[in-house]
Design a protein around this motif. Structure first.
Motif, PDB file in Angstrom:
ATOM      1  N   THR A  92       0.806  -1.223   0.000  1.00 50.76           N
ATOM      2  CA  THR A  92       0.000   0.000   0.000  1.00 50.76           C
ATOM      3  C   THR A  92       0.842   1.277   0.000  1.00 50.76           C
ATOM      4  O   THR A  92       0.361   2.346  -0.380  1.00 50.76           O
ATOM      5  CB  THR A  92      -0.914   0.038   1.235  1.00 50.76           C
ATOM      6  N   GLY A  93       2.092   1.167   0.471  1.00 54.18           N
ATOM      7  CA  GLY A  93       2.939   2.344   0.584  1.00 54.18           C
ATOM      8  C   GLY A  93       2.615   3.220   1.785  1.00 54.18           C
ATOM      9  O   GLY A  93       3.206   4.290   1.948  1.00 54.18           O
ATOM     10  N   ARG A  94       1.722   2.787   2.629  1.00 56.91           N
ATOM     11  CA  ARG A  94       1.317   3.575   3.793  1.00 56.91           C
ATOM     12  C   ARG A  94       2.186   3.221   5.003  1.00 56.91           C
ATOM     13  O   ARG A  94       2.662   2.088   5.153  1.00 56.91           O
ATOM     14  CB  ARG A  94      -0.153   3.302   4.139  1.00 56.91           C
ATOM     15  N   ALA A  95       2.376   4.201   5.878  1.00 59.76           N
ATOM     16  CA  ALA A  95       3.176   3.984   7.084  1.00 59.76           C
ATOM     17  C   ALA A  95       2.564   2.896   7.942  1.00 59.76           C
ATOM     18  O   ALA A  95       1.344   2.853   8.140  1.00 59.76           O
ATOM     19  CB  ALA A  95       3.296   5.276   7.881  1.00 59.76           C
ATOM     20  N   ALA A  96       3.435   2.021   8.453  1.00 66.58           N
ATOM     21  CA  ALA A  96       2.983   0.913   9.293  1.00 66.58           C
ATOM     22  C   ALA A  96       3.511   1.046  10.720  1.00 66.58           C
ATOM     23  O   ALA A  96       3.355   0.133  11.530  1.00 66.58           O
ATOM     24  CB  ALA A  96       3.432  -0.426   8.694  1.00 66.58           C
ATOM     25  N   SER A  97       4.118   2.174  11.021  1.00 68.64           N
ATOM     26  CA  SER A  97       4.627   2.437  12.365  1.00 68.64           C
ATOM     27  C   SER A  97       4.786   3.943  12.516  1.00 68.64           C
ATOM     28  O   SER A  97       4.781   4.680  11.521  1.00 68.64           O
ATOM     29  CB  SER A  97       5.985   1.759  12.589  1.00 68.64           C
TER      30      SER A  97
END
Length: 472
Positions: A92-97
């Motif tokens: 997704t390219g979204r931040a995971a942290s």
């Protein structure tokens, strides 16, 4: 034809988008404060998605402020705080942290364990925190990518097409292998992070990809990525400088020579281009601007202008002393357990003397760093120092600093030399400047000469050290 250079400068507490000409003239700047949250003592985090949104808005603001468009940009240079870490989802390219900041101390025990296993590591480095971050996320490492905030912004600017960092950014993470100048496979395997996507290592300047048209409004070469302190040193011509920000960093260039004599004054990659690497030595005062901000608030000393005026009005500190060590004591001590201190107060101590004690405390800490760095340099300590950063606008402080260093200091004409260095590197990256050219990016607007002698400076240092460090 596009001729403007865009620098994106992401510090710990602020983000700047700057527009420069290839001659080094600042055309426009948009700055925004960044919020930091502390979920527990010693832990410091930021919202990575919020940083990206802030960066994107800052670019729009600076372009609009000077009536320009993305199509007017010749190149982009990125510079940032070093060795922070963020995870994102590869699909997704979204931040995971959260973005875990360099000054976060959750890695103290992990750093000790890594050193016992034979790997060099400090609590501030990403290598001391990344394994725990991946474990806390819960997703398989194969689904995640990671990087410092520079990699995160380049990833987002490129629409997900580029996942990269340069060696000046990679070195402070403790994951760069000195022998190969590639990622340290043994350390990555030791931590079980083989499946985690590491950034591709690219040259400090040179086109590594393009900002996506759908993201920025035009396809613009991303032509530089450089760590913040190294970026500032490049803007000073690669010689010697102190940057005053959240922390204070003294950097001295050593050219192609890697000098390593103390883990508290470590070598860093200054730049690496076409296989040619330049190095520098760095000593860090962890708490500088942040410590003075705390002092202003805690002692109710007002805003920056009032604080400077109060300090200037006091002839001395009246015996008051201040130790800026709110996030540990940096070079040359390397003591993460130490904390800041304010003492020597009496009923006669005035607010102005407390303000002056704050400025002197930081100046003394920089003196301690320079005294430690000087003997390590083959040519000896620098005769003059360049300075930049927010606190360099404080004339009172710079005179105190010159007095207590016992040498002239020169103030960079652009207070935010870090942003100028990124633009300079971007100009080199697209051929607007040669690899050794500085254009007009290295310029100074004022020099401060010591007003006291070397003996008086040494005596004041010894008295401050006796109080702040408990030395007899």
């Amino acid at each position: 034809m596009p001729e403007l250079l865009l620098s994106l400068d992401v510090g710990t507490t602020s983000l700047r988008a700057g527009l420069f000409t290839p001659a080094g003239d600042l055309v426009g700047m948009a700055a925004t404060r960044l919020s930091v949250r502390a979920p527990a003592p010693g832990l410091l985090e930021q919202d990575a998605e919020a940083i990206w949104r802030t960066a994107r808005r800052a670019v729009d603001r600076v372009l609009q402020s000077v009536g320009r468009k993305p199509a007017d940009l010749a190149a982009i240079g990125v510079t940032s705080q070093r060795t922070s870490a963020v995870l994102w989802n590869r699909r997704t390219g979204r931040a995971a942290s959260p973005l875990v900041l360099w000054s976060d101390l959750r890695g103290v025990e992990a750093a000790k364990a890594l050193r016992q296993a034979g790997f060099m590591s400090a609590p501030q480095q990403a290598a001391a925190k990344l394994q725990a971050m991946v474990a806390a996320n819960g997703a398989p490492a194969s689904e995640l990518a990671w990087g410092n905030v520079d990699s995160w912004l380049i990833h987002r600017l490129s629409g997900g097409a580029v996942h990269a960092t340069d060696r000046s950014q990679a070195w402070p993470t403790a994951y760069l292998d000195l022998g190969t100048m590639g990622w340290n496979a043994a350390l990555i395997a030791h931590q079980g992070l083989d499946d985690l996507a590491f950034p591709a290592l690219v040259d400090t300047w040179g086109v590594m990809g393009h900002a996506a048209g759908r993201v920025l409004g035009a396809e613009v070469p991303i032509a530089a990525d450089v760590a913040d302190q190294q970026s500032a040193l490049i803007a000073h011509g690669g010689q010697a400088k102190v940057t005053y920000g959240t922390s204070a960093a003294l950097d001295v260039g050593t050219g192609p020579q890697l000098v390593f004599q103390s883990p508290q004054i470590p070598p860093f990659v200054l730049s690496s281009v076409h296989g040619e690497t330049s190095f520098c030595l760095e000593g860090m005062v962890y708490s500088a601007g942040s410590a003075l901000d705390w002092l202003r608030a805690a002692a109710r000393l007002g805003g920056h202008a009032r604080f400077e005026a109060m300090a200037a009005s006091a002839a001395d500190t009246g015996g008051a002393w201040f130790l800026p060590a709110h996030q540990g004591l940096g070079a040359p001590y390397g003591d993460a357990s130490r904390r800041g201190g304010l003492g020597g107060l009496t009923l006669a101590t005035s607010p102005a003397q407390i303000a002056r004690a704050g400025l002197e405390g930081l100046a003394f800490r920089v003196r301690e760093v320079l005294d430690a760095v000087g003997p390590m340099l083959p040519a000896g300590p620098p005769e003059t120092l360049g300075v930049d950063g927010g606190l360099s606008a404080n004339d009172t402080f710079l005179q105190i600093q010159a007095d207590l260093l016992g040498r002239p200091i020169r103030r960079h004409a652009l207070r935010e030399a870090t942003a100028a260095g990124a633009a300079l590197c971007a100009a080199r990256g697209v051929g607007l400047l040669g690899p050794a050219e500085g254009g007009g990016f290295t310029r100074y607007d004022r020099s401060f000469e010591p007003a006291i002698g070397a003996d008086a400076s040494a005596e004041r240092l010894a008295a401050w050290q006796a109080a702040a460090h408990g030395r007899a």
